[in-house]
Design an enzyme around this catalytic site. Sequence first.
Site, mmCIF file in Angstrom:
data_model
loop_
_atom_site.group_PDB
_atom_site.id
_atom_site.type_symbol
_atom_site.label_atom_id
_atom_site.label_comp_id
_atom_site.label_asym_id
_atom_site.label_seq_id
_atom_site.Cartn_x
_atom_site.Cartn_y
_atom_site.Cartn_z
ATOM 1 N N ASP A 30 0.863 -1.178 0.000
ATOM 2 C CA ASP A 30 0.000 0.000 0.000
ATOM 3 C C ASP A 30 0.902 1.232 0.000
ATOM 4 O O ASP A 30 1.728 1.403 0.899
ATOM 5 C CB ASP A 30 -0.882 -0.026 1.250
ATOM 6 C CG ASP A 30 -2.225 0.624 1.016
ATOM 7 O OD1 ASP A 30 -2.247 1.705 0.404
ATOM 8 O OD2 ASP A 30 -3.238 0.060 1.442
ATOM 9 N N ASP B 212 -2.742 4.879 -2.604
ATOM 10 C CA ASP B 212 -3.768 5.562 -1.819
ATOM 11 C C ASP B 212 -4.085 6.950 -2.398
ATOM 12 O O ASP B 212 -3.165 7.710 -2.726
ATOM 13 C CB ASP B 212 -3.220 5.709 -0.392
ATOM 14 C CG ASP B 212 -4.265 6.078 0.628
ATOM 15 O OD1 ASP B 212 -5.176 5.277 0.872
ATOM 16 O OD2 ASP B 212 -4.164 7.191 1.197
ATOM 17 N N GLU C 40 -6.148 4.123 -6.000
ATOM 18 C CA GLU C 40 -7.433 4.453 -5.381
ATOM 19 C C GLU C 40 -7.705 5.897 -5.762
ATOM 20 O O GLU C 40 -6.913 6.781 -5.438
ATOM 21 C CB GLU C 40 -7.374 4.311 -3.864
ATOM 22 C CG GLU C 40 -8.727 4.574 -3.232
ATOM 23 C CD GLU C 40 -8.648 5.140 -1.819
ATOM 24 O OE1 GLU C 40 -9.573 4.909 -1.043
ATOM 25 O OE2 GLU C 40 -7.669 5.839 -1.494
ATOM 26 N N HIS D 85 -11.294 -2.098 3.193
ATOM 27 C CA HIS D 85 -11.238 -1.757 4.615
ATOM 28 C C HIS D 85 -11.953 -0.448 4.951
ATOM 29 O O HIS D 85 -11.979 -0.059 6.116
ATOM 30 C CB HIS D 85 -9.767 -1.662 5.035
ATOM 31 C CG HIS D 85 -9.065 -0.552 4.311
ATOM 32 N ND1 HIS D 85 -8.788 -0.607 2.952
ATOM 33 C CD2 HIS D 85 -8.628 0.657 4.729
ATOM 34 C CE1 HIS D 85 -8.216 0.514 2.586
ATOM 35 N NE2 HIS D 85 -8.104 1.297 3.639
ATOM 36 N N ASP D 86 -12.505 0.241 3.950
ATOM 37 C CA ASP D 86 -13.218 1.501 4.196
ATOM 38 C C ASP D 86 -14.730 1.357 4.009
ATOM 39 O O ASP D 86 -15.473 2.319 4.194
ATOM 40 C CB ASP D 86 -12.770 2.586 3.199
ATOM 41 C CG ASP D 86 -11.326 3.027 3.402
ATOM 42 O OD1 ASP D 86 -10.834 2.943 4.535
ATOM 43 O OD2 ASP D 86 -10.718 3.465 2.412
HETATM 44 O O1 TEU Z 1 -9.157 6.341 1.595
HETATM 45 C C1 TEU Z 1 -9.520 7.514 0.929
HETATM 46 C C2 TEU Z 1 -10.892 7.969 1.125
HETATM 47 O O2 TEU Z 1 -11.337 8.841 0.432
HETATM 48 C C3 TEU Z 1 -11.670 7.326 2.193
HETATM 49 O O3 TEU Z 1 -10.966 7.497 3.350
HETATM 50 C C4 TEU Z 1 -13.007 7.901 2.362
HETATM 51 O O4 TEU Z 1 -12.941 9.277 2.532
HETATM 52 C C5 TEU Z 1 -13.577 7.281 3.570
HETATM 53 O O5 TEU Z 1 -13.578 5.907 3.345
HETATM 54 C C6 TEU Z 1 -14.946 7.749 3.852
HETATM 55 O O6 TEU Z 1 -15.601 6.808 4.636
HETATM 56 C C7 TEU Z 1 -7.825 6.038 1.736
HETATM 57 C C8 TEU Z 1 -7.671 4.799 2.602
HETATM 58 O O7 TEU Z 1 -8.274 3.714 1.987
HETATM 59 C C9 TEU Z 1 -8.229 5.098 3.962
HETATM 60 O O8 TEU Z 1 -8.225 3.975 4.802
HETATM 61 C C10 TEU Z 1 -7.411 6.212 4.563
HETATM 62 O O9 TEU Z 1 -7.990 6.599 5.778
HETATM 63 C C11 TEU Z 1 -7.342 7.426 3.631
HETATM 64 O O10 TEU Z 1 -7.071 7.085 2.292
HETATM 65 C C12 TEU Z 1 -6.226 8.354 4.070
HETATM 66 O O11 TEU Z 1 -4.999 7.762 3.823
#
Ligand code: TEU
Length: 562
Positions: free
Chosen positions: A102, A202, A255, A324-325
């Site tokens: 990542d 990311d 992403e 994971h989000d």
């Molecule tokens: O996620 C980017 C992102 O836009 C999400 O965090 C989104 O805003 C969030 O899921 C809303 O619920 C990436 C990673 O996947 C995330 O885990 C990190 O927190 C984020 O970037 C910051 O690095």
Amino acid sequence: MKTWWKDSIVYQIYPRSFQDSSQTEFPDDGIGDIPGIISRLDEIKALGANVIWLSPVYKSPDADNGYDISDYCSINPKFGTMADMEKLFAEAAKHGIKIIMDLVINHTSDEHEWFQKSRDPKSPYRDYYIWRPGKKNRPPNNWTTFFMGKAWEYDEKSGEYYLHLFDKKQPDLNYKNPKVIEEVKNILRFWLDKGAAGFRCDVINIIYKTSLDDGKRNMTVRGIEHFKSQEGNHAVLRELRRDVLDKYDCFTVGETVMVDLAEAKDLCDEDRKELNMLFYFDHLEVDRRIAQFIPKKFRAYKLLNVMTKWQQGLDWNAVYLENHDQARIVSHFGAAEKDCTDAGKLGKYWRESAKMLALFHLTLRGTPFIYQGQEIGMTNFDFKNINELNDVVSHGLDKLMKKMCIPSFLRWKWIKASSRDNARTPMQWDDSEYAGFSKAKPWLGVNGNCKYINYASQKNDKDSILSFYKELIAIRKNNECLVYGDFIPLYADNSLMIYRRKMQNNANNGKTYTVALNFSSSTVKLNKKVSGFLTGDLILSTAGSSEWKKQLLPWEGILLRS
Ligand code: TEU
């Protein structure tokens, strides 16, 4: 063009929640670790995955669970050591499994050495970040973050503000500084030389801030027009590709937040040489308002429209339903909690809907990414209140909604549906107290349904969700039409969706695959017009039907070949 990463099945591991072990500096501490992953490589191989995407394992103060990195070239002791990581590369290779890392380079942790040094205005590291003086005791501009609230933090030591598009402990790097790009190249080389097969990048479409002018009014992230998919961003990606990535046999999946199709096409157009593929979010937002927070009714035709746009619009897709989000897909689009007859237990069609969603996922064109636990139908968490949650976003959202005087029952209802912790509860390996994840109380609650939903109970059960995933992955691996074939939408209404996969120029002996999915708890009788699309032999039914009878059972999906 065919390549190994197009033929691959990727399995995403969120290390903190995958498998704890006794073999780190912090043995049996309720936090998953690298030796734990090594102990589960057989299971990943048995599923049929041949690539792992490893969420961050780097040194980090964990303000955002590792997405705030304080040293890109060392391992968080909670997860193990660099020797453990090297062993993971080696053991995975023995299993025929590659690993992608990542890459979180929009921001670092505020505890990263670069940031600590940059707090001194005279330091050569000052320009690694975006520092600006305030305007009459107010931040330099009106931007807001992806995590709610103002995007600038004042630093006493510096006498200036720094930009952070996520948490205040995640300061944004400055990509107008060529030195930052050189540092990133070194990080890429470091991991590629260790054996990484590529990177999941990311928030990779927002790294370059063209200007720091005020943003337009915006319900979500104010200022985004100054940093989403900018020309400077494309240039950085091309430079990383040219100077480093193209020298290795590796791939990248970006992403990309709030990305539209035109931007996505540029970002992963093979000739432009930027990314190999990307994650978009549109399909998971068909039943959500205002980004992903407020639920609205699911309509299968909307999902088919969105899928058609992306499946046909991009040359190659990264296809995923969970990460994971995100909420667990069987709770989101499926029936994990629907039609439940016994309070606290699972919905009547939990298993059926999980299989139907697997059929959907694995019959799309692109490289599938399966998130840990998806293959056994893990559901959203069963927490009772916000205090049981860890996620910074859930807490930020709760605070914001409180300010807006939204009543607490509504706040909890919305957070429950969208919280990132839905995906982060420990992997359910068996039905023991901590689900076989750890010997100690895990960092985040284990879902009580591990009594019914767990790997051990599905492993040898022919009818299990896990067995269905394995069967389907094997079918996909042997049928290039399911990987490379064109995506052709045929029919959709509120709950039914039908599409076809077909190779161009009648390759594959002109064989096509047709998929029909019922996203509802009712049996759907198909009229002549609709059943007319469903030609060929029944290869697979999620309900175990052996013949095709012009109807679909509740949450049934079928795969036909003609
Ligand atoms: O996620 C980017 C992102 O836009 C999400 O965090 C989104 O805003 C969030 O899921 C809303 O619920 C990436 C990673 O996947 C995330 O885990 C990190 O927190 C984020 O970037 C910051 O690095």
